[in-house]
Design a protein around this motif. Structure first.
Motif, mmCIF file in Angstrom:
data_model
loop_
_atom_site.group_PDB
_atom_site.id
_atom_site.type_symbol
_atom_site.label_atom_id
_atom_site.label_comp_id
_atom_site.label_asym_id
_atom_site.label_seq_id
_atom_site.Cartn_x
_atom_site.Cartn_y
_atom_site.Cartn_z
ATOM 1 N N ALA A 129 -7.169 2.109 -6.577
ATOM 2 C CA ALA A 129 -6.898 3.046 -5.489
ATOM 3 C C ALA A 129 -7.072 4.464 -6.009
ATOM 4 C CB ALA A 129 -5.482 2.855 -4.951
ATOM 5 N N ILE A 187 1.800 1.921 -3.534
ATOM 6 C CA ILE A 187 0.636 2.457 -4.246
ATOM 7 C C ILE A 187 0.494 3.951 -3.932
ATOM 8 C CG2 ILE A 187 -1.893 2.407 -4.375
ATOM 9 C CD1 ILE A 187 -1.634 -0.672 -3.769
ATOM 10 N N THR A 210 -5.289 8.656 0.696
ATOM 11 C CA THR A 210 -5.357 7.544 -0.250
ATOM 12 C C THR A 210 -6.453 6.582 0.185
ATOM 13 O OG1 THR A 210 -2.980 7.747 -0.566
ATOM 14 C CG2 THR A 210 -3.996 5.729 -1.358
ATOM 15 N N GLY A 243 0.803 -1.224 0.000
ATOM 16 C CA GLY A 243 0.000 0.000 0.000
ATOM 17 C C GLY A 243 0.830 1.266 0.000
ATOM 18 N N TYR A 292 -7.916 2.738 -0.720
ATOM 19 C CA TYR A 292 -7.601 1.479 -1.371
ATOM 20 C C TYR A 292 -8.902 0.718 -1.619
ATOM 21 C CZ TYR A 292 -3.042 2.862 0.270
ATOM 22 O OH TYR A 292 -1.890 3.568 0.511
#
Length: 170
Positions: free
Chosen positions: A130, A60, A89, A57, A91
């Motif tokens: 995402a 990302i 962010t 993550g 996800y």
């Protein structure tokens, strides 16, 4: 959806996201669209994983952050950059490794020294995995780094032809 490409942005040598000489980096390529959005193209390797077969993550988030922050260059050129002040962010789906992935970023608010933007990481089938939104401060690359960086580390382009268009999704 197909995006017409007007320009490829520079890469650096050692950056985790765009560094061409960083063996553990993502080596992302960045392309400005005719609508002043920015598309990043990259592939994560097994050393970018968290759970088996899934991208970490944090990686990302780094890709979304870099793409949104670089989107300002489509308006002001390669010498004006976005320095992250805040990034949120979200996800939605797991992100696989060893597949070509794309991130698209754009500027949503541009006022004086600050700007805001949004972005999405998109899987090969067009699914949004995402999203992120962030706030950034505009800074000259010369205020962020040294002249040696600009002269020796920045401006390297990949040895490939720039695409005239990039398709996202099927």
């Amino acid at each position: 959806m197909k995006y017409k490409i007007k320009r490829q942005q520079y890469n650096s040598r050692r950056c985790f996201v765009c560094g061409l000489d960083n063996v553990h980096g993502l080596r992302a390529r960045f392309y400005e669209t005719e609508d002043d959005e920015l598309i990043a193209v990259f592939s994560a390797e097994d050393y970018h994983q968290s759970y088996p077969g899934r991208m970490h993550g944090g990686v990302i988030g780094a890709m979304l952050d870099e793409t949104i922050g670089r989107a300002i260059c489509a308006r002001y050129g390669d010498m004006v950059w976005g320095v992250t002040l805040e990034l949120t962010t979200r996800y939605k789906k797991q992100v696989p490794l060893e597949q070509e992935l794309k991130v698209i970023g754009r500027i949503t608010v541009d006022h004086g020294r600050f700007f805001q933007g949004t972005g999405e990481l998109i899987l090969p089938d067009g699914t949004v995995a995402a999203t992120a939104e962030g706030k950034y401060m505009k800074m000259s690359i010369k205020d962020i780094s040294s002249d040696a960086f600009v002269d020796q580390e920045w401006g390297l382009l990949p040895d490939e032809l720039m695409p005239t268009e990039i398709e996202i999704g099927k």
